[in-house]
Enzyme design. Structure first.
Site, PDB file in Angstrom:
ATOM      1  N   LEU A  21     -23.223 -31.430  27.538  1.00 16.89           N
ATOM      2  CA  LEU A  21     -23.978 -32.208  28.528  1.00 16.89           C
ATOM      3  C   LEU A  21     -25.267 -32.765  27.916  1.00 16.89           C
ATOM      4  CD1 LEU A  21     -23.591 -29.901  31.654  1.00 16.89           C
ATOM      5  CD2 LEU A  21     -22.514 -32.103  31.271  1.00 16.89           C
ATOM      6  N   THR A  70     -24.758 -26.690  17.864  1.00 19.20           N
ATOM      7  CA  THR A  70     -24.116 -25.775  18.799  1.00 19.20           C
ATOM      8  C   THR A  70     -22.961 -25.041  18.119  1.00 19.20           C
ATOM      9  OG1 THR A  70     -23.263 -25.524  21.044  1.00 19.20           O
ATOM     10  CG2 THR A  70     -22.647 -27.559  19.902  1.00 19.20           C
ATOM     11  N   LYS A  74     -24.540 -22.520  14.625  1.00 16.35           N
ATOM     12  CA  LYS A  74     -25.952 -22.139  14.793  1.00 16.35           C
ATOM     13  C   LYS A  74     -26.476 -21.195  13.703  1.00 16.35           C
ATOM     14  CE  LYS A  74     -26.251 -22.622  19.815  1.00 16.35           C
ATOM     15  NZ  LYS A  74     -26.691 -22.011  21.063  1.00 16.35           N
ATOM     16  N   ASN A  95     -30.794 -23.917  16.937  1.00 16.52           N
ATOM     17  CA  ASN A  95     -30.087 -24.864  17.815  1.00 16.52           C
ATOM     18  C   ASN A  95     -30.749 -26.243  17.810  1.00 16.52           C
ATOM     19  OD1 ASN A  95     -32.357 -24.475  19.412  1.00 16.52           O
ATOM     20  ND2 ASN A  95     -31.214 -24.482  21.324  1.00 16.52           N
ATOM     21  N   ASP A 110     -33.285 -21.653  22.639  1.00 14.33           N
ATOM     22  CA  ASP A 110     -32.469 -21.029  23.693  1.00 14.33           C
ATOM     23  C   ASP A 110     -33.221 -19.963  24.495  1.00 14.33           C
ATOM     24  OD1 ASP A 110     -30.159 -22.515  23.276  1.00 14.33           O
ATOM     25  OD2 ASP A 110     -29.380 -21.142  21.772  1.00 14.33           O
ATOM     26  N   GLY A 135     -23.547  -8.483  27.641  1.00 13.53           N
ATOM     27  CA  GLY A 135     -23.140  -9.249  26.467  1.00 13.53           C
ATOM     28  C   GLY A 135     -23.984  -8.902  25.252  1.00 13.53           C
ATOM     29  N   ALA A 136     -23.394  -9.110  24.073  1.00 11.24           N
ATOM     30  CA  ALA A 136     -24.113  -8.802  22.831  1.00 11.24           C
ATOM     31  C   ALA A 136     -23.786  -9.846  21.762  1.00 11.24           C
ATOM     32  CB  ALA A 136     -23.737  -7.400  22.353  1.00 11.24           C
ATOM     33  N   GLY A 138     -24.083 -14.199  20.491  1.00  9.94           N
ATOM     34  CA  GLY A 138     -25.157 -15.084  20.079  1.00  9.94           C
ATOM     35  C   GLY A 138     -26.148 -15.403  21.190  1.00  9.94           C
ATOM     36  N   ALA A 139     -25.621 -15.670  22.383  1.00 11.58           N
ATOM     37  CA  ALA A 139     -26.502 -16.016  23.503  1.00 11.58           C
ATOM     38  C   ALA A 139     -27.359 -14.808  23.893  1.00 11.58           C
ATOM     39  CB  ALA A 139     -25.674 -16.477  24.692  1.00 11.58           C
ATOM     40  N   GLY A 254     -27.155 -20.983  35.177  1.00 13.20           N
ATOM     41  CA  GLY A 254     -27.267 -21.421  33.788  1.00 13.20           C
ATOM     42  C   GLY A 254     -27.791 -22.832  33.589  1.00 13.20           C
TER      43      GLY A 254
HETATM   44  P1  ATR Z   1     -22.016 -16.537  22.657  1.00 14.43           P
HETATM   45  O1  ATR Z   1     -22.639 -17.189  21.458  1.00 14.43           O
HETATM   46  O2  ATR Z   1     -21.676 -17.502  23.762  1.00 14.43           O
HETATM   47  O3  ATR Z   1     -22.769 -15.357  23.151  1.00 14.43           O
HETATM   48  P2  ATR Z   1     -20.101 -14.763  21.409  1.00 14.43           P
HETATM   49  O4  ATR Z   1     -21.045 -14.458  20.305  1.00 14.43           O
HETATM   50  O5  ATR Z   1     -18.661 -14.954  21.087  1.00 14.43           O
HETATM   51  O6  ATR Z   1     -20.538 -16.078  22.180  1.00 14.43           O
HETATM   52  O7  ATR Z   1     -20.241 -13.604  22.529  1.00 14.43           O
HETATM   53  C1  ATR Z   1     -19.466 -13.589  23.676  1.00 14.43           C
HETATM   54  C2  ATR Z   1     -19.894 -12.410  24.558  1.00 14.43           C
HETATM   55  O8  ATR Z   1     -19.050 -12.394  25.721  1.00 14.43           O
HETATM   56  C3  ATR Z   1     -19.703 -11.047  23.891  1.00 14.43           C
HETATM   57  O9  ATR Z   1     -20.639 -10.132  24.409  1.00 14.43           O
HETATM   58  C4  ATR Z   1     -18.283 -10.697  24.332  1.00 14.43           C
HETATM   59  O10 ATR Z   1     -17.997  -9.319  24.294  1.00 14.43           O
HETATM   60  P3  ATR Z   1     -17.453  -8.625  22.932  1.00 14.43           P
HETATM   61  O11 ATR Z   1     -18.650  -8.431  22.057  1.00 14.43           O
HETATM   62  O12 ATR Z   1     -16.853  -7.363  23.391  1.00 14.43           O
HETATM   63  O13 ATR Z   1     -16.455  -9.596  22.346  1.00 14.43           O
HETATM   64  C5  ATR Z   1     -18.310 -11.174  25.750  1.00 14.43           C
HETATM   65  N1  ATR Z   1     -16.973 -11.424  26.286  1.00 14.43           N
HETATM   66  C6  ATR Z   1     -16.171 -12.488  26.026  1.00 14.43           C
HETATM   67  N2  ATR Z   1     -15.007 -12.376  26.710  1.00 14.43           N
HETATM   68  C7  ATR Z   1     -15.077 -11.222  27.415  1.00 14.43           C
HETATM   69  C8  ATR Z   1     -14.183 -10.538  28.308  1.00 14.43           C
HETATM   70  N3  ATR Z   1     -12.989 -11.039  28.616  1.00 14.43           N
HETATM   71  N4  ATR Z   1     -14.594  -9.368  28.839  1.00 14.43           N
HETATM   72  C9  ATR Z   1     -15.801  -8.856  28.539  1.00 14.43           C
HETATM   73  N5  ATR Z   1     -16.693  -9.449  27.708  1.00 14.43           N
HETATM   74  C10 ATR Z   1     -16.332 -10.601  27.144  1.00 14.43           C
END
Ligand code: ATR
Length: 290
Positions: A21, A70, A74, A95, A110, A135-136, A138-139, A254
């Site tokens: 976008l 992106t 990154k 970014n 970000d 989550g853990a 990149g974001a 978001g």
């Molecule tokens: P981004 O840069 O968007 O954060 P990423 O580094 O691929 O992308 O991270 C995706 C996040 O979404 C991770 O925390 C991932 O969990 P894992 O570390 O266990 O992979 C989480 N995620 C993606 N799909 C998921 C799912 N179906 N259930 C639970 N967590 C999910």
């Protein structure tokens, strides 16, 4: 938009890049401020790796003013830049690139964009607060770093793959010694143990995105003052945002992060304040059309 020999180019490198976008937001902002600039998406594939290197070199060769970076570039882009500001170096991801007289400097907007939009929309500041991050990846990393810099009391990182959360926590514990950083598996009953005093809960996973399952959150166990924040913006209102709103909790979607990470970049490239309302309206229009 009138393109002349004076028009400056800004763009975005990504793979895929079709759904971004950013062109709509930035071109609307350039129009609103009558800047002789245009924002273009560039599909830069991750393989062969030499493509990204060549693409970054082209920023100089073509005298392009700036670039957004992106997924999936990154982290990898860092090695091709002349300078990387401290924040982006700490986060390990860039970014935004600014081309100043042939020198390329990388930034990461970000985390700051996230916090700015959260403050603007809800008044939230991290100081002394208890925060849960889902989550853990990149974001999560960018947001976690920004949040920890604001000196919260505690942060709990919940992730499906616990090792990833543990690694992130271990890394940041060294830098932010006074803040309690814990990890748990991304499971409702485990998150529930930390929900009772959470001031903010942030979803940084891709769960909740169009076509994906929703995160299962113990919304009913959150205190009445807590904020539920989701960095997903397709759909604009994810299941957790709807559930939190139905319970009367404050919510943050978001869209704000998307606009504000772009706005900081806009300011770095143009030296002018970004018209965030215009950018938000332009992004919203596209999101509503889909
Ligand atoms: P981004 O840069 O968007 O954060 P990423 O580094 O691929 O992308 O991270 C995706 C996040 O979404 C991770 O925390 C991932 O969990 P894992 O570390 O266990 O992979 C989480 N995620 C993606 N799909 C998921 C799912 N179906 N259930 C639970 N967590 C999910």
């Amino acid at each position: 938009m009138k393109i002349t020999g004076h028009t400056r180019i800004i763009g975005i490198f990504g793979d895929p890049v079709e759904h971004t976008l950013s062109p709509v937001m930035h071109n609307a902002a350039f129009d609103a401020l009558e800047l002789d600039m245009v924002y273009v998406p560039f599909h830069v594939r991750s393989k062969p790796a030499s493509d990204l290197k060549a693409a970054v070199a082209s920023i100089k060769a073509l005298n392009i003013l700036g670039m957004n970076i992106t997924v999936p570039h990154k982290e990898t882009v860092i090695k091709y830049l002349d300078e990387v500001d401290e924040y982006a170096r700490e986060v390990g991801a860039v970014n935004t690139i600014v081309n100043k007289g042939g020198r390329l400097t990388g930034y990461n907007t970000d985390g700051a964009g996230y916090l700015l939009s959260l403050r603007e929309e809800t008044g939230f500041v991290p100081k002394d607060k208890n925060i849960i991050i889902l989550g853990a990846g990149g974001a999560a990393r960018s947001i976690l770093y920004a949040v920890l810099s604001g000196k919260p009391r505690s942060v709990v990182i919940a992730n499906r793959t616990i090792e990833r959360a543990d690694d992130l926590a271990a890394e940041f514990k060294g830098r932010f010694k006074k803040i309690s950083i814990k990890t748990v598996l991304l499971e409702k009953h485990l998150i529930k143990e930390h929900a009772w005093n959470a001031d903010l809960i942030i979803n940084t996973t891709s769960l909740g995105m169009m076509g994906r399952g929703a995160v299962d959150l113990p919304i009913e166990n959150l205190p009445g003052h807590s904020i539920v924040s989701d960095i997903v913006y397709r759909p604009l209102k994810t299941t957790i945002i709807k559930k939190a709103a139905a319970r009367g909790l404050a919510t943050h979607t978001g869209l704000g992060m998307l606009v504000h990470q772009g706005a900081i970049g806009f300011e770095l490239w143009t030296g002018q304040m970004a018209p965030t309302e215009v950018m938000m309206k332009a992004a919203l229009k596209v999101l509503r059309e889909k």
